[in-house]
Design an enzyme around this catalytic site. Structure first.
Site, PDB file in Angstrom:
ATOM      1  N   CYS A 114      50.567  88.562  93.249  1.00  0.00           N
ATOM      2  CA  CYS A 114      49.497  88.262  94.093  1.00  0.00           C
ATOM      3  C   CYS A 114      49.777  89.111  95.343  1.00  0.00           C
ATOM      4  O   CYS A 114      48.748  89.807  95.985  1.00  0.00           O
ATOM      5  CB  CYS A 114      49.581  86.669  94.647  1.00  0.00           C
ATOM      6  N   CYS A 147      53.659  85.594  95.096  1.00  0.00           N
ATOM      7  CA  CYS A 147      54.541  85.962  94.030  1.00  0.00           C
ATOM      8  C   CYS A 147      54.003  87.469  93.862  1.00  0.00           C
ATOM      9  O   CYS A 147      53.315  87.974  94.658  1.00  0.00           O
ATOM     10  CB  CYS A 147      54.093  85.265  92.776  1.00  0.00           C
ATOM     11  N   GLU A 169      45.643  83.154  95.339  1.00  0.00           N
ATOM     12  CA  GLU A 169      45.881  84.498  96.138  1.00  0.00           C
ATOM     13  C   GLU A 169      45.186  85.607  95.473  1.00  0.00           C
ATOM     14  O   GLU A 169      44.593  86.652  96.074  1.00  0.00           O
ATOM     15  CB  GLU A 169      47.341  84.786  96.671  1.00  0.00           C
TER      16      GLU A 169
END
Length: 157
Positions: free
Chosen positions: A88, A85, A57
Site C-alpha cells: 500500500c 503495508c 489504502e
C-alpha cells in the site's frame, strides 16, 4: 504532528476498521481527505474473499489515480487505522498521494500479533518511509491506537 481537527478523520478510519471486523475482515480502515478537508473516499479491508490485496489504502490509491489530478493527489492526506503495508505504501507513492497519518504502527501490530500468538504476515513490515522515503508521515496516535489494539484482540480471540 497530528492536529486536533484530524482526530475526526482518524476516528472514522477506526470505525471503518471495526466495520471490516464485523464483516469478517481484518480490522483496517482508511479515509482520503482533500487539502480543503473534504472526505473524498473511504474504504475498509475486504480480504475475507481470499484476495489479500484488497486493502483500503490500495483501493484509495486507485481511486485517487482515477478521480484526482496529480496536484490534488499531492495535497491530499490519507488517514488510516494502521500504518500502510509495503504494497500500500508503494501504491501511495506511485500515485503521488500526499501525507499519511496512521493510528497504529506496523511495529505495534507486529508486537500485538506476537502477544496473541499469531504468525506474522508474509510481507516484511517495512515502515512507510522505508518504501517511500520522502513522504510526510505521522503516527501512531496515543489513545486511538488502543482502540485498534482492541479490534485485533477481538479478531484473534
Amino acid at each position: 504532528m497530528v492536529a486536533d481537527y484530524e482526530l475526526a478523520y482518524l476516528k472514522r478510519a477506526v470505525a471503518l476498521a471495526e466495520e471490516a471486523l464485523n464483516a469478517g475482515d481484518e480490522p483496517f480502515g482508511s479515509v482520503l481527505v482533500s487539502d480543503e478537508g473534504k472526505i473524498l473516499a473511504e474504504d475498509r479491508n475486504r480480504i475475507a474473499d481470499g484476495d489479500s490485496t484488497q486493502h483500503p489504502e490500495f483501493a484509495l490509491a486507485r481511486w485517487a489515480a482515477n478521480h484526482m489530478t496529480p496536484e490534488e493527489r499531492m495535497k491530499a492526506t490519507v488517514y488510516t487505522s494502521g500504518e500502510h503495508c509495503p504494497m500500500c505504501a508503494a501504491a501511495h507513492g506511485w500515485v503521488g498521494l500526499g501525507r499519511i497519518v496512521y493510528v497504529s504502527s506496523s511495529e505495534q501490530l507486529g508486537a500485538w500479533l506476537a502477544e496473541l500468538g499469531v504468525a506474522p504476515p508474509p510481507v516484511a513490515p517495512l515502515s512507510i518511509n522505508e518504501v517511500v522515503p520522502d513522504l510526510a508521515v505521522d503516527g501512531p496516535v496515543p489513545g486511538l491506537d488502543e482502540q485498534v489494539h482492541a479490534l485485533h484482540r477481538r479478531l484473534h480471540a
